[in-house]
Design a protein around this motif. Structure first.
Motif, PDB file in Angstrom:
ATOM      1  N   ASN A 266      28.282 -11.376 -24.890  1.00 21.59           N
ATOM      2  CA  ASN A 266      29.542 -10.646 -25.012  1.00 21.59           C
ATOM      3  C   ASN A 266      29.868  -9.667 -23.885  1.00 21.59           C
ATOM      4  O   ASN A 266      30.978  -9.671 -23.361  1.00 21.59           O
ATOM      5  CB  ASN A 266      29.568  -9.868 -26.338  1.00 21.59           C
ATOM      6  N   MET A 271      33.828  -8.272 -23.334  1.00 24.24           N
ATOM      7  CA  MET A 271      34.186  -8.112 -24.745  1.00 24.24           C
ATOM      8  C   MET A 271      33.865  -6.666 -25.109  1.00 24.24           C
ATOM      9  O   MET A 271      32.692  -6.253 -25.019  1.00 24.24           O
ATOM     10  CB  MET A 271      33.345  -9.041 -25.624  1.00 24.24           C
ATOM     11  N   ARG A 278      32.358  -8.315 -32.705  1.00 24.57           N
ATOM     12  CA  ARG A 278      30.996  -7.940 -32.350  1.00 24.57           C
ATOM     13  C   ARG A 278      30.334  -7.094 -33.421  1.00 24.57           C
ATOM     14  O   ARG A 278      29.148  -6.816 -33.350  1.00 24.57           O
ATOM     15  CB  ARG A 278      30.994  -7.181 -31.022  1.00 24.57           C
TER      16      ARG A 278
END
Ligand code: PHE
Length: 499
Positions: A266, A271, A278
């Protein structure tokens, strides 16, 4: 006395005074001639019958033989024509041939036999018939007529006809069977059919019983259970084919961990750490120690990208970024983690453009199971690194890739990913339902992803669902047909993936 059933039948049909042929015995017992022959040999070995064999010759006219039997032999037609035209004098060859109405190869046949049989001779282009010759006494012509009438013919003439290819001869063995005295006695004392068995057992072998039983005949037309060997699952077969296609398109294969640090899954992908996906999204967290092996300078650059963005006028998320959070290990939700590892230089060293990489590997998502979603599936990950890439390169690559699987109707829809700009979802038309189904996600990696990785040029990338490709190829519409306990066994057994 106990004998196998077929032998009992043959013995009963045989006679001590008359010879019976195999054909007659087959007719009388209603058994196949080959079964009767087998039984007769066994009976003979036991001394119950005698067998006399005679060889008969069958003579059959060839097509050419039949033709000459109807129209006359060519040499005789030639002789008669010569006599008609010249009354016994020499005649011009062309004239005779015309009058004989012989054509093509028959002329040569006529001429060579004409001289051989003494019908005359050829003298400087003229045919000289022998006025004393008698075509009515021609042995070969007489033999042909006799054969048509089913009469026998002298061997010498037959040899001659055979050498001219007018007849073919076959030899046939006729077996005539007579009962011996022992056979007659056996019949008087009574013979019974031994039982037939369809299985040879160890007991029969040790007791010697096998010698007296009759085995049931093979029935090659009986239904038999279908035997199915193991085979590769069609998902695996298709994955192999996808790999072949991508290797053919110049791509190299990536490999890497199924359980990976959030950093690769990620953070490298820009992200945000507070992204819903997440925290409480479809993530399979693992209770294992954090990942140590991550380059420190890369961690710093990724942190900086998240906080401040890249470049002079860059902008980040302005929210806290935790290194512990990044090192936590989970099952990868996409194989873009592999792309990050390779693009960063962490796997195979710094990469110079142009480069093409792919993987066809499993990913894991904590989804709700339904006809199109599983907890794990295969992703066809890929990326191309080069100077000046455009969306047209991306679309062209997909069109080429899918065309290898007979899929030509690919549609693109603008999309949003935190890590690509622009981004596109791919759709393909389901062959059975005719609906557009999502088959992949793609885009051009943004600067906030590439710069921390140390990549200065463009990278286009994608993640395609292998199971969706399969749906388009084979027309099933529930992913559970190919996976798990509800799978469609016939579909799995019968589908062959062509490579
Ligand atoms: N990771 C994306 C997904 O799982 C696919 C993707 C890969 C999109 C690379 C863009 C670039 O859907």
């Amino acid at each position: 006395m106990r004998l196998p059933e077929s032998q009992v039948a043959v013995l009963n049909a045989a006679s001590a005074t008359d010879e019976r042929t195999i054909a007659q015995l087959a007719e009388a017992t209603d058994l196949k001639p080959e079964t009767v022959t087998g039984a007769v040999f066994d009976l003979r070995d036991d001394g119950l019958v005698t067998v006399t064999e005679t060889v008969e010759e069958d003579v059959e006219l060839t097509d050419e033989g039949v033709e000459y039997a109807d129209d006359g032999l060519p040499e005789i037609r030639l002789y008669r024509a010569a006599m008609d035209v010249g009354g016994g004098d020499a005649v011009q060859m062309g004239q005779v041939i015309g009058a004989s109405s012989l054509g093509g190869p028959q002329v040569d046949i006529a001429l060579s036999n004409f001289a051989r049989k003494g019908y005359g001779h050829i003298d400087s282009g003229e045919l000289v018939p022998d006025a004393d010759a008698n075509p009515d006494a021609d042995e070969e012509a007489a033999a042909l007529s006799a054969l048509v009438a089913g009469e026998t013919v002298d061997t010498d003439v037959l040899d001659q006809l055979e050498s001219r290819n007018l007849v073919v001869r076959h030899e046939r063995t006729i077996r005539a069977v007579t009962l011996t005295d022992e056979g007659v006695t056996a019949l008087m004392e009574g013979v019974e059919a031994a039982e037939t068995v369809d299985r040879l057992t160890p007991e029969m072998l040790t007791s010697g019983e096998w010698e007296d039983v009759e085995f049931t005949e093979y029935n090659v037309e009986a239904d038999a259970p279908e035997v199915r060997g193991g085979k590769k699952h069609i998902l695996r077969q298709t994955a192999d084919r996808v790999k072949d296609v991508l290797v053919g398109m110049g791509f190299s294969e990536m490999e890497g961990p199924h359980a990976d640090a959030d950093f690769w899954i990620n953070d490298c992908l820009f992200m945000p750490q507070d992204h819903p996906a997440r925290t409480h999204w479809d993530r399979f967290a693992l209770d294992v120690p954090p990942m140590e092996d991550i380059p420190e300078d890369l961690i710093d650059r990724v942190r900086s990208s998240h906080l401040n963005g890249v470049g002079d006028d860059g902008d980040g998320y302005h929210s806290p970024w935790s290194e512990d959070f990044a090192r936590a290990v989970a099952l990868r939700g996409h194989t873009t983690s592999l792309s990050m590892r390779y693009l960063s230089g962490h796997e195979v060293g710094e990469l110079e453009p142009p480069q093409r990489y792919f993987s066809v590997e499993k990913v894991y998502r904590n989804d709700t199971l339904d006809p199109t979603h599983l907890l794990e599936f295969y992703q066809i990950e890929g990326w191309v690194m080069a100077e000046d890439l455009s969306v047209r390169d991306l679309m062209g690559t997909f069109e080429e890739f899918y065309s290898h699987f007979g899929i030509t109707d690919i549609q693109f829809k603008p999309h949003y990913n935190p890590y690509t700009e622009p981004s596109f979802e791919l759709f393909g038309r389901h062959p059975e339902t005719n609906e557009l189904i999502e088959i992949g996600n793609s885009g051009m990696f943004r600067e906030e992803v590439l710069r921390p990785l140390g990549v200065e040029c463009d990278v286009m990338a994608w993640g395609l669902a292998l199971e969706r490709l399969l749906m388009l190829m084979y027309g099933f519409d529930d992913i559970r047909d190919v996976h798990g306990t509800l799978c469609d066994l016939d579909l799995l057994r019968e589908t062959e993936v062509l490579r």
